[in-house]
Enzyme design. Structure first.
Site, mmCIF file in Angstrom:
data_model
loop_
_atom_site.group_PDB
_atom_site.id
_atom_site.type_symbol
_atom_site.label_atom_id
_atom_site.label_comp_id
_atom_site.label_asym_id
_atom_site.label_seq_id
_atom_site.Cartn_x
_atom_site.Cartn_y
_atom_site.Cartn_z
ATOM 1 N N GLU A 191 0.847 -1.196 0.000
ATOM 2 C CA GLU A 191 0.000 0.000 0.000
ATOM 3 C C GLU A 191 0.885 1.249 0.000
ATOM 4 O O GLU A 191 2.046 1.193 0.414
ATOM 5 C CB GLU A 191 -0.842 0.037 1.283
ATOM 6 C CG GLU A 191 -1.684 -1.175 1.534
ATOM 7 C CD GLU A 191 -3.028 -1.098 0.829
ATOM 8 O OE1 GLU A 191 -3.428 0.012 0.452
ATOM 9 O OE2 GLU A 191 -3.637 -2.158 0.639
ATOM 10 N N LYS A 206 -4.257 -11.174 12.474
ATOM 11 C CA LYS A 206 -4.489 -12.562 12.037
ATOM 12 C C LYS A 206 -4.019 -13.540 13.122
ATOM 13 O O LYS A 206 -4.664 -14.564 13.354
ATOM 14 C CB LYS A 206 -3.765 -12.820 10.724
ATOM 15 C CG LYS A 206 -4.391 -12.045 9.568
ATOM 16 C CD LYS A 206 -3.491 -12.018 8.359
ATOM 17 C CE LYS A 206 -4.103 -11.232 7.220
ATOM 18 N NZ LYS A 206 -3.138 -10.952 6.145
ATOM 19 N N GLY A 308 -5.584 -11.080 -2.629
ATOM 20 C CA GLY A 308 -6.008 -11.037 -4.028
ATOM 21 C C GLY A 308 -7.517 -11.110 -4.068
ATOM 22 O O GLY A 308 -8.117 -11.897 -3.326
HETATM 23 P P1 NAP Z 1 -11.751 -2.324 -0.830
HETATM 24 O O1 NAP Z 1 -11.237 -2.677 -2.186
HETATM 25 O O2 NAP Z 1 -11.255 -1.112 -0.160
HETATM 26 O O3 NAP Z 1 -13.355 -2.232 -0.968
HETATM 27 C C1 NAP Z 1 -14.158 -1.773 0.084
HETATM 28 C C2 NAP Z 1 -15.592 -1.677 -0.426
HETATM 29 O O4 NAP Z 1 -16.437 -1.316 0.651
HETATM 30 C C3 NAP Z 1 -15.793 -0.621 -1.515
HETATM 31 O O5 NAP Z 1 -16.659 -1.101 -2.506
HETATM 32 C C4 NAP Z 1 -16.443 0.543 -0.760
HETATM 33 O O6 NAP Z 1 -17.350 1.301 -1.538
HETATM 34 C C5 NAP Z 1 -17.213 -0.202 0.310
HETATM 35 N N1 NAP Z 1 -17.400 0.638 1.486
HETATM 36 C C6 NAP Z 1 -16.447 1.154 2.294
HETATM 37 N N2 NAP Z 1 -17.003 1.880 3.261
HETATM 38 C C7 NAP Z 1 -18.334 1.846 3.062
HETATM 39 C C8 NAP Z 1 -19.438 2.437 3.707
HETATM 40 N N3 NAP Z 1 -19.280 3.238 4.754
HETATM 41 N N4 NAP Z 1 -20.683 2.159 3.221
HETATM 42 C C9 NAP Z 1 -20.844 1.375 2.139
HETATM 43 N N5 NAP Z 1 -19.825 0.813 1.478
HETATM 44 C C10 NAP Z 1 -18.586 1.035 1.938
HETATM 45 O O7 NAP Z 1 -11.533 -3.550 0.182
HETATM 46 P P2 NAP Z 1 -11.151 -5.056 -0.169
HETATM 47 O O8 NAP Z 1 -9.720 -5.152 -0.512
HETATM 48 O O9 NAP Z 1 -12.155 -5.617 -1.105
HETATM 49 O O10 NAP Z 1 -11.295 -5.723 1.279
HETATM 50 C C11 NAP Z 1 -12.557 -6.003 1.838
HETATM 51 C C12 NAP Z 1 -12.328 -6.812 3.116
HETATM 52 O O11 NAP Z 1 -11.690 -8.027 2.787
HETATM 53 C C13 NAP Z 1 -11.460 -6.121 4.152
HETATM 54 O O12 NAP Z 1 -11.921 -6.420 5.438
HETATM 55 C C14 NAP Z 1 -10.086 -6.758 3.939
HETATM 56 O O13 NAP Z 1 -9.289 -6.754 5.089
HETATM 57 C C15 NAP Z 1 -10.504 -8.168 3.572
HETATM 58 N N6 NAP Z 1 -9.506 -8.894 2.786
HETATM 59 C C16 NAP Z 1 -9.037 -8.371 1.620
HETATM 60 C C17 NAP Z 1 -8.114 -9.078 0.882
HETATM 61 C C18 NAP Z 1 -7.582 -8.531 -0.423
HETATM 62 O O14 NAP Z 1 -6.770 -9.202 -1.057
HETATM 63 N N7 NAP Z 1 -8.013 -7.363 -0.875
HETATM 64 C C19 NAP Z 1 -7.664 -10.322 1.344
HETATM 65 C C20 NAP Z 1 -8.175 -10.850 2.534
HETATM 66 C C21 NAP Z 1 -9.103 -10.123 3.255
HETATM 67 P P3 NAP Z 1 -16.870 2.212 -2.780
HETATM 68 O O15 NAP Z 1 -16.322 1.225 -3.778
HETATM 69 O O16 NAP Z 1 -18.085 2.875 -3.264
HETATM 70 O O17 NAP Z 1 -15.828 3.135 -2.217
#
Ligand code: NAP
Length: 440
Positions: A191, A206, A308
């Protein structure tokens, strides 16, 4: 075609993971229905910004900014917003509305897990979170179900892909931390603000989740000892390589048994030396692996993609199918198991091996002085290697030498007090590094 009951699924978040979950739910609906024994109807997707660009094309009419209304009447709520609020409030709202919850939110579970599990317990709902630790790797279910009849002794996990990517490149290329971090950011492996990864916060969350499950104990985040990888430099990596080790950021969850039979646990995250023959040493790039030692099962290793969007979506959908099956079969959900409630000990109680690297005066008697201080501090030497750094041209002494000392198992508190005494001894010019050795 079999007629199935329809279950209403609400998705909160359509980012990296959520958009892939929605896509797979829509694409593989029939297949998932056969596996779940229920038709999974994606009722809506709550986001912040209706016009934001998505990773995949999804029907516009599914999107809403009103998560609260979407949740009401849903059978399964998938929370993929991340962060604590509003995720916490929406998850509690979902449980109170009678839904099962699927979440990948490690930050939420590591800080408010007990509150969420208690709320679910009270209404007989279930919270699924396979994706919250080590992404696509099945580790929650193995700990919760497959190993429920065994006793886990130790978990050693590489649970943060970013730091493994950085340490792996430092190891293979001899590169410096700052250079690899900058490249990792360019490539999207790290990031823009890498603090959560490189300071070990993500791995600590974790570790808390894995230890809670493994030891049937509530492990609060502040019981996890945490150190990041920012102090690891190219010289430390090279010195580790020379001694037959690789440096990995490990999440270690350990069951400790005292002489009187009483048990406690230690949960810690730090960069540690791992023998190159250990299975964890061959975890390269951004991959994750969790090495579990159980009393009856012995050694088990779970390996794969720790993050991912689409990979994590696989774990989320597995949970959705489980939740759907439970809805069809009925009965109360499996609650959080906290029956053991073992106390977590501070880092000072941990017993492990160490590698201490010192720069010392290269003169007669120094080695004996260092050995004496170690012995007084109840730290027993296993190996010593001395390399002259700079020496008097004629006598070959009088300059500086580097001492790399491998210890037998020692108590962390004894070790750190001994290192302080070494630093103040007058013969040690600099304590270069002190690293724990894990895995044997
Ligand atoms: P992300 O790409 O930042 O997406 C977050 C989503 O949530 C976006 O669509 C956002 O909307 C929405 N959101 C955020 N705040 C909101 C609110 N107040 N009201 C309504 N919608 C809201 O996150 P991500 O990477 O997909 O991760 C999601 C979860 O999975 C997290 O808990 C993360 O720790 C976990 N995780 C992620 C990964 C990975 O590889 N990315 C792996 C393991 C676990 P907008 O799009 O409109 O902004």
């Amino acid at each position: 075609m079999t007629e199935y009951r329809t279950l209403r699924v609400a998705l909160l978040g359509a980012g990296a993971v959520g958009s892939q979950v929605a896509d797979l739910l829509l694409k593989h609906g029939d297949e998932l229905a056969d596996r779940a024994g229920a038709t999974l109807e994606l009722a809506g997707i709550a986001v912040r910004d209706l016009d934001a660009k998505r990773d995949v094309d999804l029907p516009r009419e599914l999107f809403t900014t009103d998560a609260e209304t979407l949740i009401v009447g849903s059978d399964i709520v998938i929370e993929l917003m991340g962060g604590i609020e509003p995720a916490r409030t929406q998850v509690l709202h979902a449980i109170a509305s009678g839904a099962d919850v699927v979440t990948a939110n490690k930050a939420l579970l590591a800080t408010h897990g007990s509150e969420v599990f208690e709320a679910a317990d009270q209404v007989g709902a279930e919270v699924y979170y396979e994706a919250a630790a080590a992404g696509a790797i099945p580790i929650i279910r193995p700990l919760r179900d497959s190993l429920a009849g065994d006793r886990v002794v130790r978990i050693m996990g590489i649970v943060n892909g970013t730091t493994n990517y950085i340490l792996d490149r430092m190891d293979t290329e001899g590169a410096d931390f700052a250079d690899v971090l900058a490249q990792a950011q360019e490539l999207g492996y790290a990031e823009a603000d890498p603090t959560a990864d490189v300071e070990g916060y993500d791995a600590a969350q974790k570790a808390a989740i894995l230890a809670s499950l493994a030891f049937h104990t509530t492990v609060p985040l502040d019981a996890v000892h945490r150190e990041g990888i920012t102090s690891v430099d190219a010289a430390m990596i090279e010195s580790a390589r020379h001694a037959g080790y690789v440096i990995k950021l490990l999440a270690v969850c350990e069951r400790l048994t005292a002489a009187d039979g009483s048990e406690s646990i230690s949960v810690r995250v730090y960069p540690a030396l791992v023998d190159r023959s250990h299975p964890l040493a061959s975890v390269h790039g951004a991959n994750n692996a969790v090495f579990v030692q159980a009393e009856a099962a012995g050694d088990l290793m779970f390996y794969g993609a720790g993050a991912g969007g689409v990979q994590t979506a696989s774990a989320v959908l597995g949970d959705v199918v489980s939740a759907a099956r439970r809805h069809i079969a009925g009965g109360v959900g499996v609650g959080e198991s906290t029956r053991a409630n073992l106390p977590a000990v501070p880092i000072g109680h941990v017993i492990t091996r160490y590698q201490i690297t010192l720069e010392v005066d290269d003169k007669p008697g120094v080695l004996a002085t260092v050995a004496g201080i170690l012995s007084e501090g109840r730290v027993s030497i296993a190996t010593v290697e001395q390399t002259v750094i700079e020496a008097d041209e004629n006598t070959q002494t009088g300059g500086s030498a580097r001492l790399v000392i491998g210890t037998h198992k020692a108590r962390e508190q004894d070790l750190s007090e001994t290192v302080e005494r070494l630093a103040a001894s007058g013969v040690v010019e600099r304590v270069v590094s002190v690293l724990r050795v894990e895995g044997n």
